[in-house]
Design an enzyme around this catalytic site. Structure first.
Site, short mmCIF file in Angstrom:
data_model
loop_
_atom_site.label_atom_id
_atom_site.label_comp_id
_atom_site.label_asym_id
_atom_site.label_seq_id
_atom_site.Cartn_x
_atom_site.Cartn_y
_atom_site.Cartn_z
N THR A 259 14.27 -5.72 -4.45
CA THR A 259 12.72 -5.82 -3.90
C THR A 259 12.26 -7.04 -3.96
OG1 THR A 259 12.32 -3.62 -5.11
CG2 THR A 259 10.33 -5.12 -4.81
N ARG B 13 10.50 10.22 -3.59
CA ARG B 13 10.09 9.24 -4.88
C ARG B 13 9.56 7.93 -4.64
NH1 ARG B 13 11.88 3.79 -6.41
NH2 ARG B 13 12.19 3.81 -8.47
N GLY C 208 8.59 4.47 -6.56
CA GLY C 208 8.79 3.51 -7.76
C GLY C 208 7.53 2.60 -8.12
N ASP C 209 7.60 1.68 -8.66
CA ASP C 209 6.61 0.67 -9.24
C ASP C 209 6.10 -0.20 -8.39
OD1 ASP C 209 9.35 -0.60 -9.44
OD2 ASP C 209 8.26 -2.26 -9.98
N THR D 174 10.80 -6.37 -10.65
CA THR D 174 11.79 -5.61 -9.57
C THR D 174 12.93 -5.03 -10.69
OG1 THR D 174 13.69 -6.09 -8.31
CG2 THR D 174 13.25 -7.83 -9.71
N GLY D 175 13.56 -4.07 -10.20
CA GLY D 175 14.19 -3.29 -11.15
C GLY D 175 13.97 -1.74 -11.24
N GLY E 141 12.21 1.09 -11.39
CA GLY E 141 10.86 1.23 -11.33
C GLY E 141 10.25 2.23 -12.21
#
Ligand code: ASP
Length: 332
Positions: free
Chosen positions: A192, A220, A222-223, A243-244, A246
């Site tokens: 991201t 889905r 994410g964050d 990033t990573g 989420g």
């Protein structure tokens, strides 16, 4: 003389040259405090930072900032480089699809005045950070999802495109042969781009955009498009992006946490470390996933921290654009 000013002068006289930030914060409003912080440091603006080694994206933002573009527009122009880069399989066009072959994008932006906009689960439009800005500016809402966001994009003149490229289609078809959902640490499935810019006026804004985790479940989110998780800033304090994995960032509202820790006096570095510490102490499975944060405060000090070695970030400072390796938690 106003009482506040009087207290400030008395404090400065009492402590000689030792102007501690505690003294300043006792007597000044947040924006006055930040002006003081800026004049006490040597960090010149503009500055831009972004997650991972996105050299061209950060250079684009840095270049725009140095030409006088405001922080939000510079961040959107910067992240657009990766949204349009079909070789980047985790952002925009060319992004890895969900398990059913749909490329769905999430993005958000946050402006200097605290306004924000977001879009989630959007198909068929590449520049979703710019779309998030449109949501912020031209609707009474903060977040639009799916079909509603797509109809809004069309009405705003965004071009509809096929985001699944030949390569990403082939990779998905290969994945379908052994459809195991297992995000790999630091491998091209969670790159991201989150970006924070400080413009010539010292104002902070940011953008975060992603196609999310590779082969995620349909629907889905994410964050990355969730204000407070993937991105948060307060122009009086600083900003953070993530990033990573989420799901873990959402559970700890990581970017908001980092800004609040900075508000309470932590450096960007210490705040990023604390946000990672909260995750690794509560989740024994941390060895299986990566999370990284980068942050910048109003003075332009930068911090970065992640769980596993391998995360890097870009820093545009003094006209130089550099890729910097981040410190990490898992040293064993
Ligand atoms: N944070 C993104 C998400 O969970 C993906 C990533 O950055 O790896 O959607």
């Amino acid at each position: 003389m106003k009482r506040r000013r009087f207290i400030k002068r008395a404090s400065l006289a009492g402590f000689g040259l030792a102007v501690s930030s505690t003294v300043v914060s006792c007597v000044d409003s947040p924006s006055e405090k930040n002006k003081n912080m800026m004049s006490m440091t040597k960090n010149p603006f503009p500055k831009a930072i972004c997650t991972w080694g996105f050299v061209n994206a950060n250079a684009k933002a840095g270049d725009a900032l140095s030409k006088g573009v405001k922080a939000l527009d510079a961040a959107i122009a910067g992240v657009a480089v990766e949204e349009e880069n079909i070789k980047n399989t985790t952002v925009g066009k060319g992004g890895t699809p969900d398990r059913e072959g749909n490329v769905t994008l999430d993005a958000c932006v946050m402006d200097t005045n605290g306004d924000c906009g977001a879009v989630v689960c959007v198909e068929g439009f590449t520049n979703v950070a710019a779309l998030a800005k449109k949501v912020m500016k031209d609707t009474p809402h903060v977040m639009l999802a799916g079909k509603g966001a797509e109809e809004f994009a069309l009405a705003q003149g965004f071009k509809k495109e096929e985001l699944l490229t030949e390569d990403s289609k082939k990779a998905w078809q290969e994945w379908l042969k052994f459809p195991e959902y297992k995000p790999l640490i630091n491998i091209e499935n969670h790159d991201t781009i989150g970006m924070l810019c400080i413009d010539n006026d010292g104002d902070i804004a940011g953008a975060c955009t992603t196609s999310g985790l590779s082969y995620k479940m349909k629907g889905r989110i994410g964050d990355s498009a969730v204000i407070g998780a993937g991105l948060f800033l307060d122009n009086d304090i600083g900003g953070a992006v993530a990033t990573g994995m989420g799901e873990e960032i959402l559970k700890t509202v990581g970017s908001f946490l980092i800004v609040e820790l900075m508000r309470n006096g932590m450096s960007p570095q210490a705040a990023c470390e604390e946000a990672i510490r909260r995750i690794v102490t509560k989740n024994k499975g941390y060895k299986e996933f990566q999370i990284a944060y980068i942050a910048i405060n109003k003075a332009g000090d930068i911090g970065a921290y992640c769980i596993h070695e391998g995360f890097t970030y870009m820093k545009y400072e003094d006209g130089k654009n550099e890729n910097v390796p981040s410190d990490y938690f898992n040293k064993v």
